[in-house]
Design a protein around this motif. Structure first.
Motif, short mmCIF file in Angstrom:
data_model
loop_
_atom_site.label_atom_id
_atom_site.label_comp_id
_atom_site.label_asym_id
_atom_site.label_seq_id
_atom_site.Cartn_x
_atom_site.Cartn_y
_atom_site.Cartn_z
N VAL A 52 0.80 -1.26 0.17
CA VAL A 52 0.03 0.25 -0.05
C VAL A 52 0.79 1.16 0.01
O VAL A 52 0.60 2.13 -0.73
N ARG A 53 1.85 1.33 0.78
CA ARG A 53 2.88 2.28 0.81
C ARG A 53 3.62 2.74 -0.52
O ARG A 53 3.58 3.79 -0.98
N LYS A 54 3.76 1.56 -1.33
CA LYS A 54 4.58 1.67 -2.52
C LYS A 54 3.53 2.15 -3.68
O LYS A 54 3.84 3.09 -4.53
N PRO A 60 -0.72 13.23 -8.37
CA PRO A 60 -0.86 13.63 -6.87
C PRO A 60 -2.35 13.45 -6.44
O PRO A 60 -2.88 13.11 -5.43
N GLU A 61 -3.14 13.84 -7.44
CA GLU A 61 -4.55 14.13 -7.20
C GLU A 61 -5.56 12.55 -7.15
O GLU A 61 -6.28 12.41 -6.12
N ALA A 62 -4.72 11.63 -7.98
CA ALA A 62 -5.05 10.21 -7.61
C ALA A 62 -4.58 9.63 -6.22
O ALA A 62 -5.35 8.76 -5.73
N ALA A 63 -3.79 10.16 -5.77
CA ALA A 63 -2.92 9.57 -4.62
C ALA A 63 -4.01 9.89 -3.49
O ALA A 63 -4.30 9.30 -2.60
N LEU A 91 1.95 6.69 -6.72
CA LEU A 91 0.85 7.94 -7.27
C LEU A 91 1.20 9.31 -6.73
O LEU A 91 1.00 9.96 -7.61
N ILE A 92 2.00 9.61 -5.86
CA ILE A 92 2.17 10.87 -5.42
C ILE A 92 3.06 11.46 -6.61
O ILE A 92 3.11 12.66 -6.91
#
Length: 296
Positions: free
Chosen positions: A243-245, A255-258, A250-251
């Protein structure tokens, strides 16, 4: 349905012969009612009045004068003004069934007309309408969110059955939450899938829809059959590192998807925890990976 519950053959008018109005009007005509008048603002709506409903476009006041059942199939934002306009122009609404097809609105939006003697109904088809000719076939077997005064409930539900749908009673005070649930599932699903297709295209996947189709079909089947018990993936497995990966990738890429991913992962973890699919210690690790509190 008892014969007494069936509405008599009605003269139907459609205010807004667009994607929804032209289909519902045609469905009522197939059930034996008569579409006698329709209005439309756009060229397409006026064309559909002729092609799908078999009437020449009329002014709204002419539609009201000619009809016993009036469908208000206009965009949500224009519905209050339409009702207010009918009342302001002195249209004779006494004893006429006035049915809007908005999911978000209940009966309050029709109250000005009801005070003038109209009989208010809310009949919302739970389906997306594309404007294609096969939309009429797609309403067979779908649910309609039905709200009306109790004395009119048999008529409201009978009209839905005659259009080929299944009436589902929604209390007036629950209409906003009802519609939020539908929009959250259908509309946001489209956004999520389109975003995923874009991300896959960025890394060179030529046919992202082909890749996602079987996965999404299986996921939809799972949740409809099993509810949250059909959940799979790294959150329910407690794979905090994965999940962290995802979040880190995504960041950098979107970023908006993150932000959306983190919010949905928290909600997913919260529901998995409540269902006993996720252990508390796994939830804590996911909390750290997501950088926020999933506890409610």
């Amino acid at each position: 349905m008892d014969a007494g519950d069936r509405p008599a053959r009605l003269a139907v008018g459609v205010l807004g012969a667009g994607k929804v109005g032209s289909v519902l009007g045609a469905a009522l005509a197939q059930a034996g009612h008569r579409v006698v008048a329709a209005s439309g603002v756009s060229d397409r709506s006026q064309r559909w009045a002729v092609e799908r409903l078999g009437v020449q476009p009329s002014r709204p006041d002419e539609v009201v004068a000619a009809a016993e059942l009036i469908l208000l199939t206009v965009p949500d934002d224009t519905l209050p003004d339409l009702v207010a306009g009918l009342v302001a122009t002195g249209a004779d609404l006494r004893g006429k069934l006035l049915a809007h097809c908005s999911g978000a609105y209940g009966l309050a939006v029709l109250e000005p007309a009801a005070l003038e003697g109209a009989l208010p109904l809310a009949l919302h088809p739970v389906m997306t309408f594309t404007g294609r000719d096969d939309d009429l076939n797609r309403i067979t077997g779908i649910s309609f969110g039905v709200t009306s005064p109790e004395p009119l409930r048999p008529i409201a539900e009978a009209l839905v059955v005659e259009m080929g749908g299944e009436p589902v009673w929604i209390a007036d005070e629950d209409r906003a939450l009802y519609h939020a649930a539908l929009a959250n599932a259908a509309n946001h699903m489209v956004t999520l899938i389109a975003e995923s297709e874009d991300l896959l295209q960025r890394i060179g996947v030529e046919h992202p829809g082909r890749m996602l189709g079987p996965l999404l079909g299986a996921a939809l089947d799972n949740v409809l059959r099993l509810g949250i018990g059909g959940l799979t993936g790294p959150v329910v497995r407690g794979d905090a590192g994965t999940v962290r990966k995802h979040v880190d990738a995504l960041i950098l890429a979107a970023p908006e998807a993150a932000d959306a991913y983190v919010a949905l992962a928290r909600l997913t973890a919260d529901r998995a925890l409540a269902a006993g699919l996720l252990k508390p210690e796994e939830a804590e690790r996911l909390l750290d990976a997501l950088g926020g509190n999933i506890w409610t």
